[in-house]
Design a protein around this motif. Structure first.
Motif, short mmCIF file in Angstrom:
data_model
loop_
_atom_site.label_atom_id
_atom_site.label_comp_id
_atom_site.label_asym_id
_atom_site.label_seq_id
_atom_site.Cartn_x
_atom_site.Cartn_y
_atom_site.Cartn_z
N SER A 366 0.81 -1.22 0.00
CA SER A 366 0.00 0.00 0.00
C SER A 366 0.85 1.27 0.00
O SER A 366 0.31 2.36 -0.20
N LEU A 367 2.15 1.13 0.23
CA LEU A 367 3.03 2.29 0.24
C LEU A 367 4.06 2.18 -0.88
O LEU A 367 4.61 1.10 -1.11
N PRO A 368 4.32 3.27 -1.57
CA PRO A 368 5.28 3.20 -2.69
C PRO A 368 6.68 2.95 -2.19
O PRO A 368 7.05 3.34 -1.07
N PRO A 369 7.50 2.28 -3.00
CA PRO A 369 8.90 2.10 -2.61
C PRO A 369 9.62 3.44 -2.55
O PRO A 369 9.21 4.40 -3.20
N ARG A 370 10.68 3.48 -1.77
CA ARG A 370 11.42 4.72 -1.58
C ARG A 370 12.75 4.68 -2.33
O ARG A 370 13.25 3.60 -2.66
N PRO A 371 13.35 5.85 -2.53
CA PRO A 371 14.66 5.87 -3.21
C PRO A 371 15.72 5.11 -2.42
O PRO A 371 15.77 5.18 -1.19
N GLY A 372 16.57 4.42 -3.14
CA GLY A 372 17.69 3.71 -2.51
C GLY A 372 18.87 4.64 -2.37
O GLY A 372 19.89 4.49 -3.05
N TRP A 373 18.76 5.60 -1.45
CA TRP A 373 19.74 6.69 -1.34
C TRP A 373 21.05 6.26 -0.68
O TRP A 373 22.06 6.95 -0.83
N TYR A 374 21.05 5.15 0.04
CA TYR A 374 22.28 4.76 0.73
C TYR A 374 23.27 4.18 -0.29
O TYR A 374 22.89 3.39 -1.15
N PRO A 375 24.55 4.56 -0.23
CA PRO A 375 25.52 4.13 -1.25
C PRO A 375 25.56 2.61 -1.42
O PRO A 375 25.65 1.86 -0.44
N GLY A 376 25.47 2.17 -2.66
CA GLY A 376 25.57 0.75 -2.98
C GLY A 376 24.30 -0.04 -2.75
O GLY A 376 24.28 -1.27 -2.96
N ALA A 377 23.21 0.62 -2.34
CA ALA A 377 22.00 -0.10 -1.97
C ALA A 377 21.38 -0.85 -3.14
O ALA A 377 20.87 -1.96 -2.97
N ALA A 378 21.40 -0.27 -4.33
CA ALA A 378 20.77 -0.92 -5.48
C ALA A 378 21.44 -2.26 -5.78
O ALA A 378 20.76 -3.27 -6.04
N ALA A 379 22.76 -2.29 -5.71
CA ALA A 379 23.48 -3.54 -5.97
C ALA A 379 23.21 -4.57 -4.89
O ALA A 379 23.06 -5.77 -5.17
N VAL A 380 23.13 -4.12 -3.64
CA VAL A 380 22.84 -5.05 -2.54
C VAL A 380 21.44 -5.62 -2.68
O VAL A 380 21.21 -6.82 -2.47
N TRP A 381 20.47 -4.77 -3.03
CA TRP A 381 19.09 -5.23 -3.22
C TRP A 381 19.04 -6.28 -4.33
O TRP A 381 18.37 -7.32 -4.20
N SER A 382 19.73 -6.04 -5.42
CA SER A 382 19.75 -7.00 -6.53
C SER A 382 20.37 -8.33 -6.11
O SER A 382 19.89 -9.41 -6.46
#
Length: 581
Positions: A366-382
């Motif tokens: 019900s809540l939109p995802p938030r920006p992955g502002w912490y350094p390297g977060a996108a790679a860790v999420w993947s």
């Protein structure tokens, strides 16, 4: 334009790395003067720091939401107010009150006197027998009430300490600790974390008031834009020669650590950062590598945070409220928290398991995802999810259900600093068996910082005892019953740190405690408890309609408490916002 509560000249007093030798000499002299200052005078500086923090609260929140790439008036603003100026001001007020109590009677006051917990109990699995317990809510500020029954209604907090021989012996030990520890002296380097803006200032307050050290706060690069704000908030301590603030990278930290004036290092961050400080680089191979760091060190290093859902029969309202709390613990700060829930532990045969997980998933959706502002977060999420992160830079909430640690424990083996959570269903035929297996799983999880446990109401006496034994034996610095363990940190007077037993070579979730304005000796851990259900939506829920107004209202209330002013008007204005939810 000058920030509230300061002048333009005041904001230009930034510290650069080339200033380090001079600054460290000044801090050394400030610490020496501090050791001779009486508790009442220290309390006044803590009170003034609360006032300075409140004066700059809005500017603090403005800068923080910009770092988080969040809308200025969205739910992130409420989170930034609560974990930044609100928490800092409260810690200052609690510290001031403790120092006034010490000046009057030798020890800080608490909501209950020390008492023996579980008298006559023998040690089981390393749990001391017995413990000393102190209840710390409601707390008081220098001028009296902080309105905890209204702000933290229904919450209870008990600090558990090792028993040196009964309450009288404990009081004697406590009085000695309260007299001696704040006179420790020396200069500490505080390496601020990048994920929560209030951590650095809180760690500074701990070093100054709880250990008697002057503090050099080295900001995380993510928070360099808050240097002016922090300079204003901590102005009374800076003017007393007790605090200096500077920005910069790892080279600045290395220069400070190499300085002969430095006597201590405190770091909030990850294991790699800790080992780089301890060894001057990656941890050397071998069973007992020799640290290069010559100073003492304290740290908070994170946690694979579990939330145990005990099987039983929950009402529809209870189930939904607990699911909402768990979802909120994932959403908060985009899960860039050391105590964001990472493991949901359920019973496979629990008849409400699927309904509960469905409620958690629906709330997250019900809540939109938030920006992955912490350094390297996108790679860790993947890496954690096995999927490419979205092109828009956001990080979707992800709950992986049915994880079997015996077959694939990847999500349980490290702290994934992204909004990815594993649900682990345990096979158990009874609540007693579930508690035993849950305790065993807890021993496998990295870290010992905090855990949550949801306990159904109306359990038979034997089942209730099994549930309480689980709470009693979980080896975490904080165990939260029916609520998120982060609330313990927000209280300010519950010692925050890893479970005892950490060493320099095996620090687990950390060495030492912060948030100990009561200056307690022999701390074991703490247990906080909340109702299983509440008719009022907690303001820390990201979907609360008045979260920002309530958070700012509490900050303003603390400002009036610090000034010794009447708070009735603020409370009356906040009441409709509480009901709106």
């Amino acid at each position: 334009m000058a920030l509230p509560g300061t002048s333009a000249d005041h904001q230009d007093r930034s510290v650069t790395p080339s200033d380090l030798p001079t600054i460290l000499e000044q801090l050394t002299a400030g610490a020496a003067r501090w050791a001779a200052i009486d508790p009442r005078s220290r309390a006044e500086i803590a009170r003034r720091t609360a006032c300075a923090t409140v004066a700059v609260a809005r500017a603090w929140a403005d800068a923080a939401v910009e770092v988080k790439q969040a809308p200025g008036n969205g739910p992130s603003r409420a989170e930034e107010i609560a974990t930044g100026p609100m928490g800092t001001a409260r810690l200052c007020l609690l510290t001031a009150r403790s120092l006034l109590d010490i000046d009057r009677s030798g020890t800080p006051g608490t909501a209950s006197p020390p008492r023996v917990l579980h008298p006559g109990r023998r040690s089981v699995a390393g749990t001391p027998a017995p413990l000393i317990g102190l209840d710390v809510l409601p707390a008081r500020g220098p001028s009296g009430t902080l309105y905890d029954p209204l702000i933290h209604g229904g919450l209870r907090a008990t600090i558990r300490c090792h028993d040196p021989g009964g309450p009288a012996a404990f009081l004697k030990s406590w009085q000695h600790e309260a007299d001696q520890r704040p006179r420790g002296g020396g200069v500490s380097l505080v390496l601020g974390a990048g994920n929560v803006t209030g951590l650095g200032p809180a760690d500074v307050l701990c070093q100054v008031f709880e250990h008697g050290r002057a503090a050099l706060l080295k900001l995380h690069p993510l928070q360099s834009s808050l240097e002016t704000v922090f300079t204003v908030a901590l102005a009374p301590l800076i003017e007393a020669g007790l605090v200096a603030i500077l920005s910069g990278g790892a080279d600045v930290a290395r220069s400070a650590i190499a300085a002969p004036q430095l006597t201590h290092v405190h770091v909030t961050g990850g294991r790699a950062t800790y080992e780089a400080i301890l060894f001057g680089g990656p941890r050397p191979s071998g069973p007992a590598p020799q640290p290069r760091l010559t100073q003492s060190i304290s740290c908070e290093l994170g946690n694979v945070t579990p939330w145990f859902i005990l099987p039983g029969r929950y009402s529809t309202a209870e189930l939904a409220f607990q699911a909402d709390q768990l979802a909120a613990s994932i959403i908060n700060n985009t899960s860039f928290n050391c105590i964001a829930t990472k493991v949901i532990v359920t019973c496979r045969s629990w008849e409400q398991r699927q309904a509960f997980l469905g409620l958690v998933q629906r709330r997250l959706a019900s809540l939109p995802p938030r920006p992955g502002w912490y350094p390297g977060a996108a790679a860790v999420w993947s890496e954690a999810t096995g999927h490419a992160s979205p092109a828009d830079g956001t990080l979707p909430w992800s709950v992986v259900c049915g994880v079997d640690p015996a077959r694939d424990g990847r999500l349980l083996e490290r702290e994934w600093f992204v909004p990815v959570v594993a649900e682990v269903p345990l096979d158990a035929g009874t609540l007693a068996e579930f508690c035993s297996r849950a305790l065993g799983l807890s021993h496998r999880l990295p870290g010992s910082l905090a855990a949550s446990v949801t306990i159904p109401s109306g359990l038979p006496e034997t089942a209730r005892l099994h549930a309480e034994q689980l709470v009693d034996h979980l080896a975490f610095g904080v165990v939260a019953v029916n609520t998120w363990s982060a609330l313990a940190y927000s209280l300010g007077n519950v010692p925050w740190g890893g479970f005892p037993g950490a060493t320099m070579l095996e620090p687990k979730s950390g060495i030492g405690f912060v948030h100990d304005p009561l200056l307690l000796p022999l701390v074991h851990n703490s247990v906080i408890r909340a109702p299983l259900w509440s008719a009022l939506r907690p303001p820390w829920f990201a979907w609360h309609r008045s979260g920002t107004r309530l958070a700012q209202g509490v900050v303003d209330l603390y400002g009036r408490c610090a000034a010794g002013q009447n708070c009735l008007g603020i409370l009356l204005r906040m009441f409709p916002e509480v009901l709106r939810g």
